[in-house]
Design a protein around this motif. Sequence first.
Motif, short mmCIF file in Angstrom:
data_model
loop_
_atom_site.label_atom_id
_atom_site.label_comp_id
_atom_site.label_asym_id
_atom_site.label_seq_id
_atom_site.Cartn_x
_atom_site.Cartn_y
_atom_site.Cartn_z
N ILE A 170 21.26 13.97 -23.57
CA ILE A 170 22.59 14.55 -23.49
C ILE A 170 22.93 15.04 -22.08
N GLY A 171 21.99 14.88 -21.14
CA GLY A 171 22.32 15.17 -19.75
C GLY A 171 21.64 16.38 -19.15
N VAL A 172 20.85 17.12 -19.92
CA VAL A 172 20.17 18.29 -19.38
C VAL A 172 19.01 17.81 -18.50
N GLU A 173 19.09 18.07 -17.22
CA GLU A 173 18.15 17.47 -16.28
C GLU A 173 16.84 18.26 -16.17
N THR A 174 16.91 19.58 -16.24
CA THR A 174 15.72 20.42 -16.09
C THR A 174 15.32 20.99 -17.44
N VAL A 175 14.15 20.58 -17.93
CA VAL A 175 13.66 21.03 -19.23
C VAL A 175 12.23 21.53 -19.07
N GLU A 176 11.98 22.77 -19.47
CA GLU A 176 10.65 23.36 -19.42
C GLU A 176 10.17 23.61 -20.85
N HIS A 177 8.87 23.40 -21.08
CA HIS A 177 8.28 23.66 -22.39
C HIS A 177 7.18 24.70 -22.25
N LEU A 178 7.20 25.66 -23.16
CA LEU A 178 6.19 26.71 -23.16
C LEU A 178 5.59 26.77 -24.57
N HIS A 179 4.27 26.65 -24.67
CA HIS A 179 3.61 26.58 -25.97
C HIS A 179 2.80 27.84 -26.26
N VAL A 180 3.00 28.37 -27.46
CA VAL A 180 2.23 29.51 -27.94
C VAL A 180 1.37 28.98 -29.08
N ALA A 181 0.11 28.65 -28.77
CA ALA A 181 -0.71 27.97 -29.78
C ALA A 181 -2.20 28.06 -29.43
N PRO A 182 -3.01 28.06 -30.48
CA PRO A 182 -2.66 28.23 -31.89
C PRO A 182 -2.45 29.70 -32.22
N THR A 183 -1.62 29.97 -33.19
CA THR A 183 -1.35 31.35 -33.57
C THR A 183 -2.21 31.83 -34.73
N VAL A 184 -2.86 30.91 -35.42
CA VAL A 184 -3.67 31.28 -36.60
C VAL A 184 -5.16 31.10 -36.32
N MET A 185 -5.58 29.88 -36.06
CA MET A 185 -7.00 29.60 -35.82
C MET A 185 -7.33 29.87 -34.36
N ASN A 186 -7.37 31.13 -34.01
CA ASN A 186 -7.54 31.52 -32.62
C ASN A 186 -8.29 32.84 -32.55
N ALA A 187 -9.52 32.81 -32.05
CA ALA A 187 -10.35 34.02 -31.98
C ALA A 187 -9.86 34.99 -30.92
N ASP A 188 -9.07 34.50 -29.98
CA ASP A 188 -8.55 35.37 -28.91
C ASP A 188 -7.05 35.15 -28.76
N TYR A 189 -6.33 35.37 -29.85
CA TYR A 189 -4.89 35.14 -29.81
C TYR A 189 -4.18 36.10 -28.87
N THR A 190 -4.74 37.31 -28.72
CA THR A 190 -4.13 38.27 -27.81
C THR A 190 -4.02 37.69 -26.41
N LYS A 191 -5.06 37.00 -25.97
CA LYS A 191 -5.04 36.36 -24.65
C LYS A 191 -4.00 35.25 -24.61
N THR A 192 -3.96 34.44 -25.66
CA THR A 192 -2.98 33.34 -25.73
C THR A 192 -1.56 33.87 -25.64
N LYS A 193 -1.27 34.92 -26.39
CA LYS A 193 0.07 35.50 -26.40
C LYS A 193 0.41 36.13 -25.05
N THR A 194 -0.55 36.82 -24.46
CA THR A 194 -0.32 37.44 -23.15
C THR A 194 -0.02 36.39 -22.10
N GLU A 195 -0.75 35.29 -22.13
CA GLU A 195 -0.52 34.21 -21.16
C GLU A 195 0.84 33.56 -21.37
N ALA A 196 1.24 33.41 -22.63
CA ALA A 196 2.55 32.82 -22.92
C ALA A 196 3.67 33.71 -22.41
N LYS A 197 3.53 35.01 -22.63
CA LYS A 197 4.56 35.95 -22.16
C LYS A 197 4.60 36.00 -20.63
N SER A 198 3.44 35.91 -20.02
CA SER A 198 3.40 35.89 -18.56
C SER A 198 4.10 34.65 -18.02
#
Length: 210
Positions: A170-198
Amino acid sequence: MKLLHINASTRASDSQSLDVANTFINELGKNSSNLQIDTFNLFEDELPEFDGLAVGAKMALFSASDFSADQKQAWENIKKVFDRFASADAYIFNVPLWNNSIPYKLKQFIDVVTQPGWAFGFDPAKGYSGLLTGKKAIVVHASGVYYDGIPEAFGSDFATAYLEDWLKFIGVETVEHLHVAPTVMNADYTKTKTEAKSSAKKLANEWTND
């Protein structure tokens, strides 16, 4: 900047994709005094069906036939959603991974706004061209089990490629993707979430400095 936030999550307080999207929005707001935010909650706000009535209206338009009263109303409802979408300078989507792809309401939204002459054009010799140029987007994805590199028995991600292709279409030239995963099977989800927010804050600052 007018930012359209498209929330494709059914959850509010415990949505991980929404939480990270809000982190981006809040950071962008700190640095942008003229930021306007419009939030479209796909599971709460009015979203017209792209059903037989809407298709009939579209075909009547293509063939220069008369609309019925119901078709006219259906097309006006669709145009209203498109105008809201097109009026934004930038987009942020938060998208949970459902059955390896996007929630059905987001697909419905895409089918409503992606109309010829509005979102894209077509040339018999050159093919399709996006009409919503000069815009940018960020997509925050969240998935409970799947993450890049996990064995295929644990799922797939068709959402990222699909949304990348649609936004470019549709013409959007700049697209960024940010992934928060995995949210369930993750022994250190706090780190994953912190990195995603950063990463979300970093992208917000980059947008501010563009």
